[in-house]
Design an enzyme around this catalytic site. Structure first.
Site, short mmCIF file in Angstrom:
data_model
loop_
_atom_site.label_atom_id
_atom_site.label_comp_id
_atom_site.label_asym_id
_atom_site.label_seq_id
_atom_site.Cartn_x
_atom_site.Cartn_y
_atom_site.Cartn_z
N LYS A 209 0.84 -1.20 0.00
CA LYS A 209 0.00 0.00 0.00
C LYS A 209 0.88 1.25 0.00
CE LYS A 209 -3.80 1.98 2.62
NZ LYS A 209 -4.79 1.76 3.66
N GLU A 215 10.93 -4.60 3.98
CA GLU A 215 11.09 -5.99 3.50
C GLU A 215 10.72 -6.10 2.02
OE1 GLU A 215 9.55 -4.99 6.17
OE2 GLU A 215 9.93 -6.32 7.90
N GLY A 267 -4.71 -2.41 5.15
CA GLY A 267 -3.98 -3.59 4.67
C GLY A 267 -4.60 -4.90 5.12
N ARG A 268 -4.89 -5.03 6.41
CA ARG A 268 -5.40 -6.31 6.92
C ARG A 268 -6.85 -6.58 6.53
NH1 ARG A 268 -3.97 -2.75 10.70
NH2 ARG A 268 -5.51 -1.90 12.13
N GLU A 354 -3.71 -6.95 15.31
CA GLU A 354 -3.23 -5.64 14.89
C GLU A 354 -4.36 -4.60 14.99
OE1 GLU A 354 -1.79 -4.43 10.77
OE2 GLU A 354 0.13 -4.70 11.76
N HIS A 385 -3.04 -33.45 18.89
CA HIS A 385 -1.84 -34.24 19.19
C HIS A 385 -0.66 -33.35 19.52
CE1 HIS A 385 -3.78 -37.99 17.96
NE2 HIS A 385 -4.40 -37.23 17.07
N LYS A 500 10.01 -0.45 13.83
CA LYS A 500 10.54 -0.08 12.50
C LYS A 500 11.60 1.01 12.65
CE LYS A 500 6.33 -0.93 9.84
NZ LYS A 500 5.25 -0.30 9.09
#
Ligand SMILES: O=P(O)(O)OC[C@H]1O[C@H](O)[C@H](O)[C@@H](O)[C@@H]1O
Length: 542
Positions: A209, A215, A267-268, A354, A385, A500
Protein backbone atom coordinates in the site's frame (compact mmCIF):
# COMPACT_ATOMS: atom_id res chain seq x y z
CA UNK A 1 -18.47 11.86 16.90
CA UNK A 2 -20.23 9.68 19.47
CA UNK A 3 -19.21 8.72 22.93
CA UNK A 4 -16.39 6.20 22.86
CA UNK A 5 -16.29 5.44 26.60
CA UNK A 6 -14.83 2.03 27.39
CA UNK A 7 -17.48 -0.08 29.02
CA UNK A 8 -20.60 1.72 29.83
CA UNK A 9 -20.51 1.74 33.60
CA UNK A 10 -23.88 0.21 34.33
CA UNK A 11 -23.53 -2.78 31.96
CA UNK A 12 -19.94 -3.20 33.01
CA UNK A 13 -20.81 -3.51 36.69
CA UNK A 14 -23.61 -5.96 36.03
CA UNK A 15 -21.45 -8.10 33.76
CA UNK A 16 -18.73 -8.25 36.43
CA UNK A 17 -21.37 -9.51 38.86
CA UNK A 18 -22.60 -12.01 36.29
CA UNK A 19 -19.09 -13.36 35.76
CA UNK A 20 -18.77 -13.96 39.51
CA UNK A 21 -22.15 -15.68 39.52
CA UNK A 22 -21.15 -17.96 36.63
CA UNK A 23 -18.11 -19.10 38.58
CA UNK A 24 -20.41 -21.07 40.90
CA UNK A 25 -20.31 -24.85 40.66
CA UNK A 26 -23.96 -25.05 39.58
CA UNK A 27 -23.09 -22.85 36.57
CA UNK A 28 -20.43 -25.29 35.33
CA UNK A 29 -20.89 -25.92 31.60
CA UNK A 30 -21.90 -29.49 32.31
CA UNK A 31 -25.04 -28.05 33.95
CA UNK A 32 -25.56 -25.14 31.55
CA UNK A 33 -25.63 -27.35 28.46
CA UNK A 34 -28.09 -29.82 29.93
CA UNK A 35 -31.52 -29.65 28.31
CA UNK A 36 -32.88 -30.04 24.82
CA UNK A 37 -33.20 -26.34 24.05
CA UNK A 38 -29.62 -25.31 24.81
CA UNK A 39 -28.38 -25.51 21.23
CA UNK A 40 -31.54 -23.99 19.72
CA UNK A 41 -31.33 -21.06 22.15
CA UNK A 42 -27.60 -20.47 21.81
CA UNK A 43 -26.98 -20.70 18.07
CA UNK A 44 -27.81 -18.68 14.99
CA UNK A 45 -27.57 -19.02 11.21
CA UNK A 46 -26.97 -16.26 8.69
CA UNK A 47 -24.91 -15.20 5.71
CA UNK A 48 -24.44 -18.89 4.85
CA UNK A 49 -22.81 -19.88 8.16
CA UNK A 50 -24.11 -21.66 11.26
CA UNK A 51 -22.73 -20.47 14.59
CA UNK A 52 -23.21 -22.57 17.72
CA UNK A 53 -22.22 -20.96 21.01
CA UNK A 54 -24.08 -23.39 23.26
CA UNK A 55 -20.79 -24.40 24.91
CA UNK A 56 -19.81 -20.84 25.85
CA UNK A 57 -20.05 -19.95 29.54
CA UNK A 58 -23.17 -17.84 29.16
CA UNK A 59 -26.80 -18.10 30.17
CA UNK A 60 -29.78 -16.09 28.96
CA UNK A 61 -29.30 -13.32 31.50
CA UNK A 62 -25.65 -12.91 30.45
CA UNK A 63 -26.55 -12.71 26.78
CA UNK A 64 -29.22 -10.12 27.53
CA UNK A 65 -26.63 -8.01 29.36
CA UNK A 66 -24.17 -8.41 26.51
CA UNK A 67 -26.75 -7.23 23.97
CA UNK A 68 -27.38 -4.24 26.23
CA UNK A 69 -23.65 -3.56 26.21
CA UNK A 70 -23.61 -3.65 22.39
CA UNK A 71 -26.51 -1.22 22.34
CA UNK A 72 -24.91 1.13 24.84
CA UNK A 73 -21.75 1.11 22.70
CA UNK A 74 -23.90 1.75 19.58
CA UNK A 75 -21.94 -1.06 17.89
CA UNK A 76 -24.40 -1.66 15.07
CA UNK A 77 -24.79 2.09 14.39
CA UNK A 78 -21.04 2.49 14.12
CA UNK A 79 -20.90 -0.52 11.82
CA UNK A 80 -23.51 1.12 9.56
CA UNK A 81 -21.59 4.42 9.74
CA UNK A 82 -18.51 2.56 8.53
CA UNK A 83 -20.40 0.98 5.60
CA UNK A 84 -21.71 4.40 4.57
CA UNK A 85 -18.28 5.97 4.34
CA UNK A 86 -18.08 7.84 7.63
CA UNK A 87 -14.48 8.41 8.74
CA UNK A 88 -14.54 5.81 11.51
CA UNK A 89 -10.73 5.64 11.51
CA UNK A 90 -10.69 8.73 13.69
CA UNK A 91 -6.96 8.84 14.43
CA UNK A 92 -6.07 8.92 10.73
CA UNK A 93 -9.22 10.72 9.54
CA UNK A 94 -10.06 7.95 7.06
CA UNK A 95 -13.07 5.91 6.07
CA UNK A 96 -12.91 2.08 6.31
CA UNK A 97 -14.57 0.77 3.18
CA UNK A 98 -13.32 -2.76 2.59
CA UNK A 99 -16.99 -3.82 2.28
CA UNK A 100 -17.43 -1.54 -0.74
CA UNK A 101 -14.72 -3.56 -2.54
CA UNK A 102 -17.09 -6.56 -2.71
CA UNK A 103 -20.36 -4.74 -3.10
CA UNK A 104 -22.00 -5.44 -6.43
CA UNK A 105 -24.89 -3.03 -5.87
CA UNK A 106 -25.01 0.30 -7.67
CA UNK A 107 -25.69 2.08 -4.42
CA UNK A 108 -23.18 4.94 -4.19
CA UNK A 109 -20.75 5.20 -1.27
CA UNK A 110 -19.26 8.66 -0.96
CA UNK A 111 -16.00 9.76 0.59
CA UNK A 112 -15.66 13.54 0.72
CA UNK A 113 -18.54 13.75 -1.74
CA UNK A 114 -16.96 11.40 -4.30
CA UNK A 115 -18.66 8.06 -5.13
CA UNK A 116 -15.93 5.46 -4.83
CA UNK A 117 -17.92 2.51 -6.22
CA UNK A 118 -17.07 3.20 -9.91
CA UNK A 119 -13.34 3.39 -8.98
CA UNK A 120 -13.53 -0.03 -7.32
CA UNK A 121 -15.42 -1.49 -10.26
CA UNK A 122 -12.84 -0.11 -12.69
CA UNK A 123 -10.05 -1.87 -10.79
CA UNK A 124 -12.02 -5.16 -10.81
CA UNK A 125 -12.44 -4.83 -14.59
CA UNK A 126 -8.74 -4.08 -14.99
CA UNK A 127 -7.90 -7.23 -12.98
CA UNK A 128 -10.24 -9.38 -15.05
CA UNK A 129 -8.81 -8.12 -18.36
CA UNK A 130 -5.26 -8.63 -17.13
CA UNK A 131 -5.89 -12.18 -15.80
CA UNK A 132 -7.65 -13.20 -19.01
CA UNK A 133 -4.74 -11.85 -21.07
CA UNK A 134 -2.19 -13.75 -18.97
CA UNK A 135 -4.20 -16.98 -19.14
CA UNK A 136 -4.72 -16.51 -22.88
CA UNK A 137 -0.98 -16.02 -23.45
CA UNK A 138 -1.41 -12.47 -24.79
CA UNK A 139 0.68 -11.06 -21.96
CA UNK A 140 3.95 -12.97 -21.60
CA UNK A 141 7.39 -12.60 -20.04
CA UNK A 142 10.34 -10.91 -21.74
CA UNK A 143 11.22 -13.98 -23.83
CA UNK A 144 7.67 -14.43 -25.09
CA UNK A 145 6.90 -17.47 -22.94
CA UNK A 146 3.62 -17.60 -21.01
CA UNK A 147 3.57 -17.22 -17.24
CA UNK A 148 3.41 -20.37 -15.12
CA UNK A 149 4.48 -19.02 -11.73
CA UNK A 150 3.09 -16.09 -9.82
CA UNK A 151 4.96 -14.85 -6.76
CA UNK A 152 3.32 -12.40 -4.37
CA UNK A 153 5.92 -10.03 -2.94
CA UNK A 154 4.40 -8.36 0.10
CA UNK A 155 4.11 -8.63 3.86
CA UNK A 156 1.45 -8.29 6.59
CA UNK A 157 -1.88 -7.25 5.15
CA UNK A 158 -0.38 -7.32 1.67
CA UNK A 159 0.17 -11.06 2.01
CA UNK A 160 -1.61 -12.98 4.81
CA UNK A 161 -5.22 -12.72 3.61
CA UNK A 162 -4.29 -13.76 0.08
CA UNK A 163 -2.29 -16.70 1.35
CA UNK A 164 -5.23 -17.84 3.48
CA UNK A 165 -7.65 -17.72 0.53
CA UNK A 166 -5.20 -19.28 -1.93
CA UNK A 167 -4.50 -22.24 0.37
CA UNK A 168 -8.21 -22.62 1.16
CA UNK A 169 -9.07 -22.82 -2.54
CA UNK A 170 -6.08 -24.77 -3.82
CA UNK A 171 -8.49 -27.48 -4.99
CA UNK A 172 -9.88 -24.97 -7.52
CA UNK A 173 -6.51 -23.88 -8.95
CA UNK A 174 -6.78 -25.24 -12.48
CA UNK A 175 -5.10 -22.44 -14.48
CA UNK A 176 -1.72 -24.12 -14.63
CA UNK A 177 -0.26 -21.33 -12.55
CA UNK A 178 1.55 -21.91 -9.25
CA UNK A 179 1.38 -19.30 -6.48
CA UNK A 180 4.22 -18.55 -4.06
CA UNK A 181 4.62 -15.93 -1.34
CA UNK A 182 7.77 -13.91 -0.78
CA UNK A 183 7.01 -11.98 2.38
CA UNK A 184 10.05 -12.09 4.61
CA UNK A 185 13.32 -10.27 4.05
CA UNK A 186 14.97 -13.52 5.20
CA UNK A 187 17.16 -14.66 2.29
CA UNK A 188 15.97 -18.25 2.81
CA UNK A 189 12.51 -17.16 1.67
CA UNK A 190 13.76 -15.74 -1.64
CA UNK A 191 16.34 -18.47 -2.29
CA UNK A 192 13.87 -21.32 -1.86
CA UNK A 193 11.29 -19.70 -4.17
CA UNK A 194 14.00 -18.89 -6.73
CA UNK A 195 15.05 -22.53 -6.71
CA UNK A 196 11.48 -23.67 -7.47
CA UNK A 197 10.36 -21.25 -10.20
CA UNK A 198 11.35 -20.94 -13.84
CA UNK A 199 12.43 -17.27 -13.97
CA UNK A 200 11.49 -16.92 -17.64
CA UNK A 201 7.90 -17.87 -16.81
CA UNK A 202 7.53 -16.01 -13.51
CA UNK A 203 5.37 -12.99 -12.81
CA UNK A 204 6.19 -11.08 -9.59
CA UNK A 205 3.19 -9.29 -8.08
CA UNK A 206 4.65 -6.65 -5.77
CA UNK A 207 1.97 -5.61 -3.28
CA UNK A 208 2.48 -2.69 -0.93
CA UNK A 209 0.00 0.00 0.00
CA UNK A 210 2.77 2.41 0.96
CA UNK A 211 5.45 1.03 -1.37
CA UNK A 212 7.99 1.92 1.30
CA UNK A 213 7.87 -1.23 3.48
CA UNK A 214 11.49 -2.23 4.07
CA UNK A 215 11.09 -5.99 3.50
CA UNK A 216 9.09 -5.60 0.30
CA UNK A 217 11.42 -2.95 -1.11
CA UNK A 218 14.50 -5.08 -0.36
CA UNK A 219 12.87 -8.07 -2.08
CA UNK A 220 11.79 -6.02 -5.10
CA UNK A 221 15.35 -4.77 -5.49
CA UNK A 222 16.76 -8.31 -5.22
CA UNK A 223 14.26 -9.59 -7.81
CA UNK A 224 15.23 -6.87 -10.30
CA UNK A 225 18.94 -7.56 -9.90
CA UNK A 226 18.55 -11.34 -10.03
CA UNK A 227 16.31 -11.17 -13.11
CA UNK A 228 18.78 -8.85 -14.87
CA UNK A 229 21.61 -11.27 -14.10
CA UNK A 230 19.53 -13.90 -15.93
CA UNK A 231 19.21 -11.40 -18.85
CA UNK A 232 15.46 -11.08 -18.29
CA UNK A 233 13.81 -7.64 -18.37
CA UNK A 234 12.27 -7.23 -14.88
CA UNK A 235 9.68 -4.70 -16.12
CA UNK A 236 8.15 -7.47 -18.27
CA UNK A 237 7.88 -9.78 -15.27
CA UNK A 238 6.44 -7.53 -12.63
CA UNK A 239 3.17 -5.80 -11.72
CA UNK A 240 2.44 -3.64 -8.69
CA UNK A 241 -0.59 -3.33 -6.42
CA UNK A 242 -0.29 -0.08 -4.51
CA UNK A 243 -1.89 3.25 -3.57
CA UNK A 244 -2.45 5.90 -6.15
CA UNK A 245 0.61 8.18 -6.18
CA UNK A 246 2.88 5.84 -4.15
CA UNK A 247 6.49 5.30 -5.33
CA UNK A 248 5.34 2.04 -6.96
CA UNK A 249 2.39 3.54 -8.83
CA UNK A 250 2.25 3.82 -12.61
CA UNK A 251 3.64 1.51 -15.24
CA UNK A 252 6.32 4.01 -16.25
CA UNK A 253 8.95 1.37 -16.88
CA UNK A 254 8.48 -0.25 -13.48
CA UNK A 255 6.30 -3.13 -14.58
CA UNK A 256 3.60 -4.47 -16.86
CA UNK A 257 0.76 -2.82 -14.95
CA UNK A 258 -0.24 -1.11 -11.71
CA UNK A 259 -3.45 -1.86 -9.82
CA UNK A 260 -4.71 0.59 -7.25
CA UNK A 261 -5.64 0.01 -3.67
CA UNK A 262 -7.21 2.90 -1.80
CA UNK A 263 -6.51 4.67 1.46
CA UNK A 264 -10.00 3.79 2.71
CA UNK A 265 -9.08 0.08 2.74
CA UNK A 266 -6.64 -0.97 5.46
CA UNK A 267 -3.98 -3.59 4.67
CA UNK A 268 -5.40 -6.31 6.92
CA UNK A 269 -8.87 -5.75 5.43
CA UNK A 270 -7.65 -5.68 1.84
CA UNK A 271 -7.87 -9.23 0.47
CA UNK A 272 -11.13 -8.45 -1.37
CA UNK A 273 -9.44 -5.49 -3.13
CA UNK A 274 -6.76 -5.70 -5.85
CA UNK A 275 -4.43 -7.06 -3.13
CA UNK A 276 -6.18 -10.43 -3.35
CA UNK A 277 -7.73 -9.84 -6.75
CA UNK A 278 -4.58 -9.88 -8.87
CA UNK A 279 -2.86 -12.99 -7.44
CA UNK A 280 -6.08 -14.93 -6.78
CA UNK A 281 -7.46 -14.03 -10.21
CA UNK A 282 -4.26 -15.37 -11.78
CA UNK A 283 -4.17 -18.49 -9.61
CA UNK A 284 -7.86 -19.45 -9.56
CA UNK A 285 -9.34 -17.53 -12.49
CA UNK A 286 -11.09 -14.18 -12.12
CA UNK A 287 -14.57 -15.76 -11.99
CA UNK A 288 -13.67 -17.66 -8.84
CA UNK A 289 -12.26 -14.52 -7.24
CA UNK A 290 -15.61 -12.87 -7.93
CA UNK A 291 -17.48 -15.81 -6.36
CA UNK A 292 -15.31 -15.34 -3.28
CA UNK A 293 -16.27 -11.64 -3.22
CA UNK A 294 -19.95 -12.53 -3.44
CA UNK A 295 -19.68 -14.81 -0.40
CA UNK A 296 -18.07 -11.95 1.53
CA UNK A 297 -20.80 -9.59 0.33
CA UNK A 298 -23.49 -11.99 1.65
CA UNK A 299 -21.90 -11.99 5.10
CA UNK A 300 -21.55 -8.18 5.01
CA UNK A 301 -25.26 -7.87 4.34
CA UNK A 302 -25.98 -10.21 7.23
CA UNK A 303 -23.71 -8.22 9.58
CA UNK A 304 -25.42 -5.00 8.54
CA UNK A 305 -29.02 -6.17 8.52
CA UNK A 306 -29.54 -9.03 10.99
CA UNK A 307 -31.02 -8.04 14.35
CA UNK A 308 -28.45 -8.28 17.19
CA UNK A 309 -29.84 -11.56 18.59
CA UNK A 310 -29.36 -13.21 15.16
CA UNK A 311 -26.21 -11.38 14.10
CA UNK A 312 -23.36 -13.91 13.98
CA UNK A 313 -20.34 -11.59 13.97
CA UNK A 314 -21.91 -9.38 16.64
CA UNK A 315 -22.66 -12.35 18.92
CA UNK A 316 -19.16 -13.73 18.35
CA UNK A 317 -17.69 -10.30 19.16
CA UNK A 318 -19.71 -10.04 22.37
CA UNK A 319 -18.41 -13.46 23.38
CA UNK A 320 -14.82 -12.33 22.76
CA UNK A 321 -15.39 -9.30 24.99
CA UNK A 322 -17.10 -11.47 27.62
CA UNK A 323 -14.35 -14.09 27.60
CA UNK A 324 -11.50 -11.59 27.54
CA UNK A 325 -12.63 -8.72 29.73
CA UNK A 326 -15.01 -10.43 32.16
CA UNK A 327 -14.02 -14.11 32.42
CA UNK A 328 -10.34 -13.16 32.06
CA UNK A 329 -9.15 -15.54 29.31
CA UNK A 330 -6.19 -13.78 27.64
CA UNK A 331 -6.02 -16.15 24.63
CA UNK A 332 -8.35 -17.69 22.11
CA UNK A 333 -7.71 -20.48 19.62
CA UNK A 334 -9.04 -21.12 16.13
CA UNK A 335 -9.08 -24.82 15.27
CA UNK A 336 -10.45 -25.57 11.79
CA UNK A 337 -11.24 -29.22 11.11
CA UNK A 338 -10.44 -28.70 7.42
CA UNK A 339 -6.81 -28.47 6.41
CA UNK A 340 -7.50 -26.05 3.51
CA UNK A 341 -8.20 -23.52 6.29
CA UNK A 342 -4.72 -23.99 7.74
CA UNK A 343 -3.73 -20.36 7.00
CA UNK A 344 -6.89 -18.85 8.48
CA UNK A 345 -5.34 -18.44 11.91
CA UNK A 346 -2.24 -16.50 10.75
CA UNK A 347 -4.54 -14.19 8.80
CA UNK A 348 -6.88 -13.65 11.77
CA UNK A 349 -3.85 -13.11 14.00
CA UNK A 350 -2.99 -9.99 12.03
CA UNK A 351 -6.58 -8.97 11.38
CA UNK A 352 -7.60 -9.20 15.02
CA UNK A 353 -4.45 -8.55 17.01
CA UNK A 354 -3.23 -5.64 14.89
CA UNK A 355 -6.73 -4.12 14.97
CA UNK A 356 -7.62 -4.59 18.61
CA UNK A 357 -4.34 -4.78 20.52
CA UNK A 358 -4.83 -1.33 22.02
CA UNK A 359 -4.44 0.43 25.36
CA UNK A 360 -6.38 3.62 24.62
CA UNK A 361 -9.89 4.22 23.35
CA UNK A 362 -10.67 5.88 20.02
CA UNK A 363 -10.30 9.29 21.65
CA UNK A 364 -6.93 8.47 23.15
CA UNK A 365 -8.08 7.93 26.72
CA UNK A 366 -6.48 5.03 28.61
CA UNK A 367 -8.58 1.89 28.84
CA UNK A 368 -9.27 0.31 32.22
CA UNK A 369 -7.45 -2.78 30.88
CA UNK A 370 -5.78 -3.35 27.49
CA UNK A 371 -8.10 -4.63 24.76
CA UNK A 372 -7.51 -7.56 22.41
CA UNK A 373 -6.87 -11.24 22.76
CA UNK A 374 -3.98 -13.50 21.75
CA UNK A 375 -5.08 -15.59 18.77
CA UNK A 376 -3.39 -18.87 17.91
CA UNK A 377 -4.30 -22.21 16.41
CA UNK A 378 -3.67 -25.13 14.11
CA UNK A 379 -5.99 -27.42 12.19
CA UNK A 380 -7.61 -30.33 13.98
CA UNK A 381 -6.94 -33.15 14.52
CA UNK A 382 -3.26 -32.10 14.39
CA UNK A 383 -3.80 -29.64 17.24
CA UNK A 384 -5.15 -32.45 19.44
CA UNK A 385 -1.84 -34.24 19.19
CA UNK A 386 0.22 -31.17 20.03
CA UNK A 387 -1.16 -28.56 22.44
CA UNK A 388 -4.54 -29.93 23.51
CA UNK A 389 -3.08 -31.35 26.71
CA UNK A 390 -2.92 -27.74 27.90
CA UNK A 391 -6.41 -27.05 26.57
CA UNK A 392 -7.85 -29.89 28.68
CA UNK A 393 -5.79 -29.76 31.85
CA UNK A 394 -3.66 -26.62 31.76
CA UNK A 395 -4.65 -22.97 31.44
CA UNK A 396 -8.06 -22.82 29.80
CA UNK A 397 -8.71 -20.80 26.64
CA UNK A 398 -11.86 -20.39 24.53
CA UNK A 399 -11.82 -22.10 21.13
CA UNK A 400 -13.51 -21.52 17.77
CA UNK A 401 -13.91 -24.95 16.20
CA UNK A 402 -14.68 -24.83 12.49
CA UNK A 403 -16.33 -27.76 10.72
CA UNK A 404 -17.22 -28.28 7.06
CA UNK A 405 -20.12 -30.56 6.10
CA UNK A 406 -19.00 -31.39 2.55
CA UNK A 407 -15.27 -31.61 1.84
CA UNK A 408 -13.73 -30.29 -1.38
CA UNK A 409 -12.67 -33.76 -2.49
CA UNK A 410 -15.16 -36.52 -3.03
CA UNK A 411 -13.54 -39.91 -3.06
CA UNK A 412 -14.24 -43.34 -1.79
CA UNK A 413 -12.90 -43.05 1.73
CA UNK A 414 -13.58 -46.65 2.60
CA UNK A 415 -14.65 -47.29 6.15
CA UNK A 416 -11.95 -47.62 8.77
CA UNK A 417 -13.60 -48.60 12.06
CA UNK A 418 -16.91 -48.22 10.25
CA UNK A 419 -16.51 -44.56 9.28
CA UNK A 420 -15.01 -42.49 6.45
CA UNK A 421 -12.30 -39.84 6.95
CA UNK A 422 -14.69 -36.92 6.97
CA UNK A 423 -16.87 -38.59 9.60
CA UNK A 424 -13.80 -39.40 11.69
CA UNK A 425 -12.83 -35.72 11.54
CA UNK A 426 -16.27 -34.63 12.76
CA UNK A 427 -16.25 -37.28 15.52
CA UNK A 428 -13.07 -35.68 16.81
CA UNK A 429 -14.37 -32.11 16.58
CA UNK A 430 -17.53 -32.96 18.50
CA UNK A 431 -15.60 -35.02 21.03
CA UNK A 432 -13.19 -32.18 21.79
CA UNK A 433 -15.93 -29.59 22.32
CA UNK A 434 -17.83 -32.05 24.55
CA UNK A 435 -14.84 -33.16 26.62
CA UNK A 436 -13.65 -29.57 27.16
CA UNK A 437 -17.09 -28.52 28.39
CA UNK A 438 -18.00 -31.57 30.47
CA UNK A 439 -14.70 -32.64 31.96
CA UNK A 440 -14.50 -35.86 33.95
CA UNK A 441 -13.94 -36.61 37.61
CA UNK A 442 -11.42 -39.25 38.65
CA UNK A 443 -9.99 -40.53 41.89
CA UNK A 444 -6.59 -39.93 40.33
CA UNK A 445 -5.89 -36.17 40.12
CA UNK A 446 -3.57 -36.68 37.13
CA UNK A 447 -6.44 -38.27 35.24
CA UNK A 448 -9.19 -35.83 36.15
CA UNK A 449 -10.55 -33.13 33.86
CA UNK A 450 -12.03 -29.97 35.33
CA UNK A 451 -14.10 -29.17 32.20
CA UNK A 452 -16.02 -25.87 32.01
CA UNK A 453 -13.78 -24.88 29.06
CA UNK A 454 -15.72 -22.78 26.54
CA UNK A 455 -15.90 -23.23 22.79
CA UNK A 456 -18.03 -22.37 19.77
CA UNK A 457 -18.55 -24.31 16.57
CA UNK A 458 -18.73 -22.55 13.21
CA UNK A 459 -20.22 -24.76 10.50
CA UNK A 460 -19.80 -24.25 6.76
CA UNK A 461 -21.84 -26.28 4.32
CA UNK A 462 -19.06 -26.46 1.72
CA UNK A 463 -15.62 -25.06 1.14
CA UNK A 464 -16.34 -23.23 -2.10
CA UNK A 465 -15.06 -19.76 -3.03
CA UNK A 466 -18.31 -18.30 -1.61
CA UNK A 467 -17.85 -20.07 1.75
CA UNK A 468 -14.30 -18.81 2.09
CA UNK A 469 -15.56 -15.28 1.39
CA UNK A 470 -18.23 -15.70 4.08
CA UNK A 471 -15.72 -16.89 6.63
CA UNK A 472 -13.31 -14.06 5.85
CA UNK A 473 -16.05 -11.43 6.17
CA UNK A 474 -17.31 -13.04 9.40
CA UNK A 475 -13.90 -12.63 11.07
CA UNK A 476 -13.53 -9.08 9.72
CA UNK A 477 -16.96 -7.99 10.99
CA UNK A 478 -16.40 -9.75 14.30
CA UNK A 479 -13.09 -7.94 14.80
CA UNK A 480 -14.70 -4.58 14.07
CA UNK A 481 -17.68 -5.23 16.35
CA UNK A 482 -15.27 -6.18 19.15
CA UNK A 483 -13.48 -2.87 18.67
CA UNK A 484 -16.69 -0.84 18.66
CA UNK A 485 -17.82 -2.57 21.88
CA UNK A 486 -14.44 -1.91 23.50
CA UNK A 487 -14.63 1.67 22.20
CA UNK A 488 -11.31 1.48 20.35
CA UNK A 489 -10.26 2.30 16.78
CA UNK A 490 -9.52 -0.99 14.95
CA UNK A 491 -8.13 0.72 11.86
CA UNK A 492 -4.84 2.21 13.03
CA UNK A 493 -1.65 0.35 14.04
CA UNK A 494 0.77 2.80 15.58
CA UNK A 495 2.10 -0.05 17.74
CA UNK A 496 4.18 -1.40 14.87
CA UNK A 497 6.09 1.85 14.33
CA UNK A 498 8.61 1.86 17.20
CA UNK A 499 10.19 -1.41 16.06
CA UNK A 500 10.54 -0.08 12.50
CA UNK A 501 12.27 3.10 13.71
CA UNK A 502 14.58 1.10 15.97
CA UNK A 503 15.44 -1.23 13.06
CA UNK A 504 16.39 1.89 11.08
CA UNK A 505 18.97 2.86 13.73
CA UNK A 506 20.47 -0.65 13.81
CA UNK A 507 20.43 -0.86 9.99
CA UNK A 508 22.29 2.46 9.90
CA UNK A 509 24.98 1.04 12.17
CA UNK A 510 25.36 -2.00 9.92
CA UNK A 511 25.60 0.15 6.80
CA UNK A 512 28.24 2.34 8.50
CA UNK A 513 30.30 -0.77 9.29
CA UNK A 514 29.95 -2.00 5.70
CA UNK A 515 31.46 1.34 4.63
CA UNK A 516 34.10 1.54 7.31
CA UNK A 517 35.58 -1.60 8.94
CA UNK A 518 36.69 0.53 11.93
CA UNK A 519 33.15 1.59 12.80
CA UNK A 520 32.23 0.19 16.24
CA UNK A 521 28.48 0.67 16.53
CA UNK A 522 28.51 3.76 18.77
CA UNK A 523 24.85 4.70 18.19
CA UNK A 524 23.40 1.62 19.93
CA UNK A 525 23.31 0.40 23.51
CA UNK A 526 25.87 -2.05 24.93
CA UNK A 527 23.70 -5.15 24.45
CA UNK A 528 22.98 -4.47 20.79
CA UNK A 529 26.63 -3.53 20.25
CA UNK A 530 27.64 -7.04 21.36
CA UNK A 531 25.13 -8.58 18.97
CA UNK A 532 26.38 -6.46 16.07
CA UNK A 533 29.95 -7.54 16.76
CA UNK A 534 28.76 -11.18 16.80
CA UNK A 535 26.88 -10.79 13.51
CA UNK A 536 29.86 -9.17 11.75
CA UNK A 537 32.34 -11.76 13.07
CA UNK A 538 29.99 -14.72 12.46
CA UNK A 539 31.21 -16.19 15.74
CA UNK A 540 29.63 -16.78 19.13
CA UNK A 541 31.32 -14.81 21.94
CA UNK A 542 33.79 -16.44 24.34
O1 LIG B 1 1.21 -2.74 2.26
P1 LIG B 1 2.39 -2.17 2.96
O2 LIG B 1 2.37 -0.66 2.94
O3 LIG B 1 3.67 -2.72 2.42
O4 LIG B 1 2.29 -2.59 4.48
C1 LIG B 1 2.44 -3.91 4.88
C2 LIG B 1 2.16 -4.08 6.37
O5 LIG B 1 3.16 -3.42 7.10
C3 LIG B 1 2.91 -2.67 8.26
O6 LIG B 1 3.95 -2.91 9.16
C4 LIG B 1 1.59 -2.79 8.95
O7 LIG B 1 1.73 -3.22 10.27
C5 LIG B 1 0.63 -3.71 8.25
O8 LIG B 1 -0.67 -3.33 8.62
C6 LIG B 1 0.78 -3.66 6.77
O9 LIG B 1 -0.18 -4.51 6.19
Amino acid sequence: MGDYRFFHQRQHRRLVERALYLDREDCHLRHLIRGDRRMADFSAAGGGIFYDYSRQRVDEATMALLFELAEAAAATDRFADMAHGKKVNVTENRAALHMAARSFSDHPVRVDGHDIKPDLKAVRNQIKTFCDAVHGGEITGSTGRSFRHVVVVGIGGSYLGTEFVARALEAFADRDVSLEFLSNVDIHNFASIWSRVDAERTLWVVISKSYTTAETMANEDLIRRTMQERRLDPSKHLVTVTSKGSPGDGDAGRGLASFHMFDFIGGRYSVTSAVGGVPLGLYLGYDRFERFLKGAEAMDRHALEAPPEQNLPLIAALLTVWNTSFLGYPQTAIIPYASPLSRLTPHVQQLNMESNGKSVDALGRPLAQPAGTVVFGEPGTNAQHSFFQLAHQGKAFPIDFIGVLNPQYRMDEGAFKGVGHQQELWANLLAQATALAMGQASGDPARSFSGNRPSSIIVLENLDPEDVGRLLAFYEARTIFEAFIWGINPFDQFGVELGKVTAGVIRGEMAARNQNPEHDFDAVDAINRRYLRMIFSGRLPG
